[in-house]
Design a protein around this motif. Structure first.
Motif, short mmCIF file in Angstrom:
data_model
loop_
_atom_site.label_atom_id
_atom_site.label_comp_id
_atom_site.label_asym_id
_atom_site.label_seq_id
_atom_site.Cartn_x
_atom_site.Cartn_y
_atom_site.Cartn_z
N ASN A 30 0.84 -1.20 0.00
CA ASN A 30 0.00 0.00 0.00
C ASN A 30 0.87 1.25 0.00
O ASN A 30 1.21 1.80 1.05
CB ASN A 30 -0.92 -0.03 1.22
N GLY A 31 1.25 1.70 -1.20
CA GLY A 31 2.17 2.84 -1.31
C GLY A 31 1.66 4.10 -0.67
O GLY A 31 2.43 4.84 -0.03
N SER A 32 0.36 4.39 -0.80
CA SER A 32 -0.19 5.62 -0.21
C SER A 32 -0.10 5.57 1.32
O SER A 32 0.16 6.59 1.97
CB SER A 32 -1.63 5.83 -0.66
N LEU A 33 -0.31 4.38 1.90
CA LEU A 33 -0.17 4.22 3.35
C LEU A 33 1.27 4.49 3.78
O LEU A 33 1.53 5.21 4.75
CB LEU A 33 -0.58 2.82 3.77
N ARG A 87 3.82 -5.32 6.66
CA ARG A 87 2.77 -5.03 5.68
C ARG A 87 2.98 -5.85 4.41
O ARG A 87 2.72 -5.40 3.30
CB ARG A 87 2.76 -3.54 5.34
N ILE A 88 3.46 -7.10 4.57
CA ILE A 88 3.63 -8.00 3.43
C ILE A 88 2.25 -8.27 2.82
O ILE A 88 1.35 -8.74 3.52
CB ILE A 88 4.29 -9.31 3.86
N PRO A 89 2.06 -8.00 1.52
CA PRO A 89 0.72 -8.15 0.94
C PRO A 89 0.38 -9.54 0.44
O PRO A 89 -0.77 -9.79 0.09
CB PRO A 89 0.77 -7.17 -0.25
N LYS A 324 -4.30 -7.24 8.36
CA LYS A 324 -3.69 -6.15 7.58
C LYS A 324 -4.82 -5.39 6.88
O LYS A 324 -5.11 -5.64 5.71
CB LYS A 324 -2.68 -6.71 6.57
N PRO A 325 -5.45 -4.50 7.63
CA PRO A 325 -6.66 -3.84 7.11
C PRO A 325 -6.44 -3.12 5.79
O PRO A 325 -5.40 -2.50 5.56
CB PRO A 325 -7.02 -2.84 8.22
#
Length: 354
Positions: A30-33, A87-89, A324-325
């Motif tokens: 999540n780049g923006s996060l 924050r691993i997606p 990971k919301p």
């Protein structure tokens, strides 16, 4: 450009955000996060950088930090951070991390690891079914890979949901309905199928159910608003040894009622339309109980979101918990999320820095 050890001694804390590469080799997540966390941390005299397992060395980490003045990412080589934020997606990437020596490095250096990982839906169900309070909010759920048990479960509830135990965002969810004594209807977000008997369904779906570890869950007849079902999406964070509600959003189904997720056509509604003292109490109490239960079972959870619902009879249900919301469409909730995360980072790193 590579900047070696860029952090001033005055910059505390240093947060390493752990993510993973996509199939094309670019960095996912999540780049923006990540950007908003960096901006907020800088205002608190801290700093962050993102990295993948590929960039981890014995004494340093190769990653990227966002420079607000330039509005761009810059490559850096940094000492180990004060805290690692997971924050691993991708689940597969997370398994690679768990099987690496990275965790032992963190333990050796006494570096906190924020959030243990993704949650398996059936492990979550088993945990909550043993909980004296949370068990009252759980829909009946079983693994979906045994033919006779699944058939009996469908006969008992007439309509059930089929969910992959390790999916998110409503992916792979289907509703299976016993339309007549024998005929079955299977409805998904984008397709529907009809089977003349359970055996026909099983012959086609057995491998899929087994390979993706599907669960079967009783359908809850949801309360509606203007004729459409709705769910609650609750965001929670740890704060000073307790768990607090960061925000509550309402998601309502529109063209299809399999899921209320916005990417699948769901509609956003304000929580104020449904807010009552009783509902507030339910949300606050389950947030506290879920946070404690998760951390005792899996390790410290600093954040999570809850998908919950209200039945036609007014009973509350917990459908899922996400470690990971996803981003919330409500800007005020997103703002609070960034604030709570950064305050939690400061809280968790204070002992390491002083």
């Amino acid at each position: 450009m590579v900047v070696i050890n860029p952090w001033s001694k005055r910059m505390q804390p240093v947060i390493g955000i752990l993510t993973a590469k996509k199939k094309d080799g670019t960095i996912g997540g999540n780049g923006s996060l990540f950007i908003e966390l960096q901006k907020k941390l800088i205002s608190l005299n801290g700093i962050s950088f993102i990295f993948t397992l590929d960039g981890v060395q014995d004494d340093s980490i190769d990653g990227f930090t966002f420079i607000p003045e330039k509005n761009e990412w810059e490559r850096i080589i940094s000492p180990y951070p004060d805290l690692v934020y997971n924050r691993i997606p991708f689940r597969k990437s997370e398994e690679e991390i768990k099987n690496s020596a990275f965790f032992s490095h963190l333990n050796d250096k006494n570096i906190p690891f924020f959030n243990p990982g993704f949650i398996d839906k059936y492990e979550l169900y088993q945990l909550f079914k043993e909980h004296p309070i949370l068990q009252t909010y759980m829909p009946a759920t079983i693994p979906a890979f045994q033919k006779q048990k699944l058939s009996a479960f469908l006969s008992q509830y007439q309509t059930i949901y089929l969910k992959p135990s390790q999916s998110a965002r409503g992916n792979g969810i289907f509703r299976l309905e016993l339309a007549t004594e024998k005929k079955l209807m299977l409805n998904g977000i984008r397709k529907s199928e009809e089977f003349i008997t359970f055996d026909h369904f099983w012959n086609e779906w057995e491998n899929i159910l087994r390979e993706k570890n599907y669960l079967a869950q009783e359908e809850i007849q949801s309360k509606t608003y203007n004729g459409k079902r709705f769910d609650l999406r609750i965001l929670a964070h740890a704060e000073n040894d307790k768990y607090i509600v960061t925000g509550v959003g309402i998601r309502q189904s529109q063209k299809q009622d399999i899921t209320t997720h916005i990417p699948s056509g769901g509609k956003l509604l304000p929580y104020t339309l449904f807010k009552t003292k009783e509902l507030d109490f339910f949300i606050e109490s389950v947030v506290e109980q879920i946070g404690i239960a998760l951390s005792q079972k899996f390790g410290f959870f600093g954040e999570f979101s809850i998908d919950a619902g209200i039945s036609e009879t007014g009973h509350y249900y917990i459908y899922e918990v996400n470690s990971k919301p996803m981003s919330f469409d409500e800007s005020e909730i997103e703002t609070k999320k960034i604030e709570h995360l950064c305050q939690l980072f400061l809280q968790l790193t204070v002992h390491n820095n002083y």
